[in-house]
Design a protein around this motif. Structure first.
Motif, PDB file in Angstrom:
ATOM      1  N   GLY A   1     -17.591   1.784 -19.280  1.00  0.00           N
ATOM      2  CA  GLY A   1     -18.486   0.809 -19.886  1.00  0.00           C
ATOM      3  C   GLY A   1     -19.021   1.366 -21.190  1.00  0.00           C
ATOM      4  N   LEU A   2     -19.867   0.603 -21.830  1.00  0.00           N
ATOM      5  CA  LEU A   2     -20.382   0.997 -23.143  1.00  0.00           C
ATOM      6  C   LEU A   2     -21.712   1.738 -22.994  1.00  0.00           C
ATOM      7  N   ALA A   3     -21.835   2.818 -23.756  1.00  0.00           N
ATOM      8  CA  ALA A   3     -23.046   3.633 -23.727  1.00  0.00           C
ATOM      9  C   ALA A   3     -24.082   3.030 -24.649  1.00  0.00           C
ATOM     10  N   GLY A   4     -25.347   3.068 -24.213  1.00  0.00           N
ATOM     11  CA  GLY A   4     -26.424   2.568 -25.063  1.00  0.00           C
ATOM     12  C   GLY A   4     -27.721   2.494 -24.302  1.00  0.00           C
ATOM     13  N   HIS A   5     -28.787   2.242 -25.032  1.00  0.00           N
ATOM     14  CA  HIS A   5     -30.124   2.172 -24.429  1.00  0.00           C
ATOM     15  C   HIS A   5     -30.260   0.899 -23.595  1.00  0.00           C
ATOM     16  N   SER A   6     -29.789  -0.219 -24.168  1.00  0.00           N
ATOM     17  CA  SER A   6     -29.800  -1.495 -23.442  1.00  0.00           C
ATOM     18  C   SER A   6     -28.522  -1.558 -22.604  1.00  0.00           C
TER      19      SER A   6
END
Ligand code: MG
Length: 158
Positions: A31-36
């Protein structure tokens, strides 16, 4: 009066995160890494909406230093963004977007993504275009290190 806006985003692909694109969970081993929730497509659309209204960018409105945006549903952030531009007198005319991802194959999911964005924006699905492409095996998207998205949005002042 019509106004056009452009949005771009990129997030790294990592293990142990769900893949969410346009508010739709896509089955994939990474999946995509990020804060949200790191929904790269919705982020590009948000930036295009803000850009068309000259209302700044996503980082100014939803800073990743804010604990309340941790794992935030980006569709909720898009709704809040639309409230801002509606308050400024704008309505969305159409959205066109690209998602650049080597894998997984996104074409089977595009109609679901378009329907989710259509519901969120309150615009018929014929006004929402989402296209997927690979990066021909080159660059960070091509090597599967990241996914990126681009969007243009047309706003009309009523
Ligand atoms: Mg982003």
């Amino acid at each position: 009066m019509t106004r056009v806006g452009i949005g771009y985003d990129l997030h790294r692909l990592v293990t142990g995160r769900p893949l969410v694109l346009g508010g739709v969970r896509i089955p994939f081993e990474r999946g995509l890494a990020g804060h949200s929730d790191a929904d790269v497509l919705t982020h590009a659309v948000i930036d295009a909406v803000l850009g068309a209204a000259a209302l700044g960018n996503i980082g100014q409105h939803f800073p990743d230093t804010e604990p309340r945006y941790e794992n935030a549903d980006s569709i909720t952030l898009l709704r809040e963004t639309l409230d801002l531009v509606k308050a400024a007198g704008f309505a969305v005319v159409n959205v066109d977007a690209n998602v650049v991802a080597e894998r997984p194959r996104l074409s089977p999911h595009l109609d679901r993504i378009r329907a989710r964005l259509s519901d969120t924006i309150g615009l018929g699905i014929e006004g929402i275009s989402v296209k997927a492409k690979t990066n021909e095996g080159v660059g960070p998207e091509g090597r599967g290190e990241a996914m990126s998205a681009q969007a243009v949005v047309l706003l009309e002042k009523k």
